[in-house]
Design a protein around this motif. Sequence first.
Motif, PDB file in Angstrom:
ATOM      1  N   LYS A 192       0.853  -1.189   0.000  1.00  0.00           N
ATOM      2  CA  LYS A 192       0.000   0.000   0.000  1.00  0.00           C
ATOM      3  C   LYS A 192       0.887   1.236   0.000  1.00  0.00           C
ATOM      4  N   LEU A 193       0.440   2.280  -0.662  1.00  0.00           N
ATOM      5  CA  LEU A 193       1.152   3.543  -0.676  1.00  0.00           C
ATOM      6  C   LEU A 193       0.398   4.550   0.182  1.00  0.00           C
ATOM      7  N   ILE A 194       1.104   5.174   1.090  1.00  0.00           N
ATOM      8  CA  ILE A 194       0.542   6.238   1.918  1.00  0.00           C
ATOM      9  C   ILE A 194       1.147   7.533   1.396  1.00  0.00           C
ATOM     10  N   PHE A 195       0.336   8.306   0.671  1.00  0.00           N
ATOM     11  CA  PHE A 195       0.824   9.520   0.037  1.00  0.00           C
ATOM     12  C   PHE A 195       0.481  10.715   0.906  1.00  0.00           C
ATOM     13  N   LEU A 196       1.509  11.472   1.303  1.00  0.00           N
ATOM     14  CA  LEU A 196       1.301  12.652   2.124  1.00  0.00           C
ATOM     15  C   LEU A 196       1.350  13.899   1.255  1.00  0.00           C
ATOM     16  N   ALA A 197       0.357  14.729   1.420  1.00  0.00           N
ATOM     17  CA  ALA A 197       0.281  15.989   0.685  1.00  0.00           C
ATOM     18  C   ALA A 197       0.269  17.136   1.695  1.00  0.00           C
ATOM     19  N   ARG A 198       0.614  18.301   1.228  1.00  0.00           N
ATOM     20  CA  ARG A 198       0.659  19.478   2.088  1.00  0.00           C
ATOM     21  C   ARG A 198       0.287  20.692   1.253  1.00  0.00           C
ATOM     22  N   ASP A 199      -0.233  21.699   1.903  1.00  0.00           N
ATOM     23  CA  ASP A 199      -0.539  22.945   1.205  1.00  0.00           C
ATOM     24  C   ASP A 199       0.691  23.347   0.398  1.00  0.00           C
ATOM     25  N   PRO A 200       0.550  23.558  -0.912  1.00  0.00           N
ATOM     26  CA  PRO A 200       1.723  23.800  -1.750  1.00  0.00           C
ATOM     27  C   PRO A 200       2.506  25.065  -1.390  1.00  0.00           C
ATOM     28  N   VAL A 201       1.844  26.109  -0.936  1.00  0.00           N
ATOM     29  CA  VAL A 201       2.561  27.332  -0.580  1.00  0.00           C
ATOM     30  C   VAL A 201       3.359  27.112   0.708  1.00  0.00           C
ATOM     31  N   ALA A 202       2.752  26.508   1.701  1.00  0.00           N
ATOM     32  CA  ALA A 202       3.462  26.220   2.958  1.00  0.00           C
ATOM     33  C   ALA A 202       4.630  25.271   2.706  1.00  0.00           C
ATOM     34  N   ARG A 203       4.433  24.293   1.825  1.00  0.00           N
ATOM     35  CA  ARG A 203       5.496  23.353   1.493  1.00  0.00           C
ATOM     36  C   ARG A 203       6.646  24.078   0.802  1.00  0.00           C
ATOM     37  N   PHE A 204       6.324  24.984  -0.128  1.00  0.00           N
ATOM     38  CA  PHE A 204       7.355  25.750  -0.821  1.00  0.00           C
ATOM     39  C   PHE A 204       8.170  26.590   0.165  1.00  0.00           C
ATOM     40  N   VAL A 205       7.503  27.257   1.085  1.00  0.00           N
ATOM     41  CA  VAL A 205       8.201  28.088   2.071  1.00  0.00           C
ATOM     42  C   VAL A 205       9.132  27.223   2.910  1.00  0.00           C
ATOM     43  N   SER A 206       8.648  26.081   3.351  1.00  0.00           N
ATOM     44  CA  SER A 206       9.466  25.168   4.149  1.00  0.00           C
ATOM     45  C   SER A 206      10.651  24.643   3.346  1.00  0.00           C
ATOM     46  N   HIS A 207      10.399  24.258   2.100  1.00  0.00           N
ATOM     47  CA  HIS A 207      11.458  23.739   1.239  1.00  0.00           C
ATOM     48  C   HIS A 207      12.501  24.824   0.950  1.00  0.00           C
ATOM     49  N   PHE A 208      12.049  26.049   0.690  1.00  0.00           N
ATOM     50  CA  PHE A 208      12.954  27.165   0.428  1.00  0.00           C
ATOM     51  C   PHE A 208      13.819  27.434   1.655  1.00  0.00           C
ATOM     52  N   ARG A 209      13.204  27.469   2.819  1.00  0.00           N
ATOM     53  CA  ARG A 209      13.947  27.712   4.067  1.00  0.00           C
ATOM     54  C   ARG A 209      14.987  26.621   4.282  1.00  0.00           C
ATOM     55  N   HIS A 210      14.607  25.386   4.059  1.00  0.00           N
ATOM     56  CA  HIS A 210      15.521  24.247   4.206  1.00  0.00           C
ATOM     57  C   HIS A 210      16.728  24.398   3.262  1.00  0.00           C
ATOM     58  N   ALA A 211      16.464  24.711   2.006  1.00  0.00           N
ATOM     59  CA  ALA A 211      17.538  24.885   1.028  1.00  0.00           C
ATOM     60  C   ALA A 211      18.424  26.084   1.380  1.00  0.00           C
ATOM     61  N   TRP A 212      17.823  27.157   1.881  1.00  0.00           N
ATOM     62  CA  TRP A 212      18.583  28.346   2.276  1.00  0.00           C
ATOM     63  C   TRP A 212      19.487  28.031   3.455  1.00  0.00           C
ATOM     64  N   LEU A 213      18.963  27.322   4.457  1.00  0.00           N
ATOM     65  CA  LEU A 213      19.775  26.968   5.631  1.00  0.00           C
ATOM     66  C   LEU A 213      20.935  26.048   5.262  1.00  0.00           C
ATOM     67  N   LEU A 214      20.761  25.216   4.237  1.00  0.00           N
ATOM     68  CA  LEU A 214      21.832  24.339   3.786  1.00  0.00           C
ATOM     69  C   LEU A 214      22.834  25.064   2.881  1.00  0.00           C
ATOM     70  N   GLY A 215      22.524  26.301   2.526  1.00  0.00           N
ATOM     71  CA  GLY A 215      23.422  27.070   1.678  1.00  0.00           C
ATOM     72  C   GLY A 215      23.248  26.827   0.194  1.00  0.00           C
ATOM     73  N   HIS A 216      22.148  26.160  -0.193  1.00  0.00           N
ATOM     74  CA  HIS A 216      21.895  25.891  -1.606  1.00  0.00           C
ATOM     75  C   HIS A 216      21.298  27.090  -2.328  1.00  0.00           C
ATOM     76  N   ILE A 217      20.751  28.036  -1.557  1.00  0.00           N
ATOM     77  CA  ILE A 217      20.125  29.236  -2.128  1.00  0.00           C
ATOM     78  C   ILE A 217      20.718  30.454  -1.435  1.00  0.00           C
ATOM     79  N   GLN A 218      21.062  31.446  -2.211  1.00  0.00           N
ATOM     80  CA  GLN A 218      21.572  32.708  -1.676  1.00  0.00           C
ATOM     81  C   GLN A 218      20.541  33.800  -1.965  1.00  0.00           C
ATOM     82  N   VAL A 219      20.190  34.586  -0.954  1.00  0.00           N
ATOM     83  CA  VAL A 219      19.246  35.683  -1.171  1.00  0.00           C
ATOM     84  C   VAL A 219      19.900  37.006  -0.909  1.00  0.00           C
TER      85      VAL A 219
END
Length: 124
Positions: A97-124
């Motif tokens: 069985k597959l358990i697919f987790l979804a999240r509000d796309p805007v909240a997910r984008f903000v979280s993903h962006f913050r994660h990438a920024w903290l890792l140094g993958h994105i410079q602002v």
Amino acid sequence: MKTLPDQLPDFAIIGAMKAGTTTVYHYLLDHPDVGLSSMKETDFFIRNKNYKFGEDWYRSQFAPGAKVYGEASPNYTMRDLFTKVPENLQKSSPNAKLIFLARDPVARFVSHFRHAWLLGHIQV
């Protein structure tokens, strides 16, 4: 001691990055009937990652004695990067069985962006 079933896994937790796969994995770790892979993202069903290690390696990621077995990986949903995941999973465990987790796309984008920024993958 109970042995592992012939077909693993019984379920896979999949979904977008930053959608909660790690949280659900950790909640299920506390359930006495659920056997989760020792590493959260085995990425076993991805050919250019751990699939090459074979089923014995995959089975070694689980402790025997649970009623159901599963793992979690957001990488399994990245079809554009990792092909053949559904076919590999179906071949290994056709009733999984597959358990697919979804999240509000805007909240997910903000979280993903913050994660990438903290890792140094994105410079602002």
